[in-house]
Design a protein around this motif. Structure first.
Motif, PDB file in Angstrom:
ATOM      1  N   PHE A  48       0.905  -1.013   0.031  1.00  0.00           N
ATOM      2  CA  PHE A  48       0.026   0.107  -0.163  1.00  0.00           C
ATOM      3  C   PHE A  48       0.909   1.332  -0.068  1.00  0.00           C
ATOM      4  O   PHE A  48       1.705   1.419   0.815  1.00  0.00           O
ATOM      5  N   VAL A  51      -0.619   5.100   3.335  1.00  0.00           N
ATOM      6  CA  VAL A  51      -0.942   4.650   4.833  1.00  0.00           C
ATOM      7  C   VAL A  51      -1.199   5.657   5.701  1.00  0.00           C
ATOM      8  O   VAL A  51      -0.924   6.963   5.340  1.00  0.00           O
ATOM      9  N   LYS A  68      -7.541  -1.988   2.415  1.00  0.00           N
ATOM     10  CA  LYS A  68      -6.687  -2.715   3.257  1.00  0.00           C
ATOM     11  C   LYS A  68      -7.726  -3.920   3.506  1.00  0.00           C
ATOM     12  O   LYS A  68      -7.169  -5.145   3.574  1.00  0.00           O
TER      13      LYS A  68
END
Length: 147
Positions: A48, A51, A68
């Motif tokens: 990812f 964040v 996520k």
């Protein structure tokens, strides 16, 4: 390992691919493993770019959590250093059980601990995931209540 053993899919929040060392929101990566009583294998690495910081705040206008959670679909366990309440609720709703650890630890140790749990008596929700028969007392009395 028997051929019929169903592997348990786990996710480990990591920044370095060596250790469980990240909070859920700030994890750059999740290492996805399939674990059985005798083996484990890395099946995927989710990465990812966006964040959250590790301050624990959650900005609903800039939702970085939902992608996520969606990417972790199919995992039974999620190992993290920390996870906030709203994130934990989303994870649980997705059928994933979050497990918080106090300190970073090697991924190999997390896998070994998972294997030890699988060799013993996993909790009921994991027995269901693994396709194992129920071994708790309730199943012993199920016939008493059927009509």
């Amino acid at each position: 390992m028997t051929d019929s053993e169903i592997p348990l899919k786990i996710a480990i929040a990591t920044n370095d691919m060596e250790r469980l060392d990240a909070h859920f929101g700030s994890a750059a990566k999740f290492a996805i493993y399939e674990v059985t009583t005798a083996s484990s294998r890395l099946v995927e690495v989710l990465e990812f770019d966006t964040v959250t910081d590790q301050k624990g705040g959650h900005d609903n206008l800039d939702d970085r959590i939902t992608p996520k959670v969606e990417a972790l679909t199919g995992c039974a366990l999620l190992f993290v250093l920390a996870i906030g309440g709203p994130s934990a609720a989303k994870v649980v709703r997705a059928g994933i059980h979050p497990i918080k650890r106090k300190d970073p630890e090697p991924i190999a140790e997390v896998i070994a601990q998972t294997q030890t749990m699988l060799k013993g008596s996993p909790p009921p929700f994991l027995r269901k995931v693994l396709g194992r028969p129920q071994t708790d007392f309730a199943s012993d009395y199920a016939e008493d209540y059927s009509e």
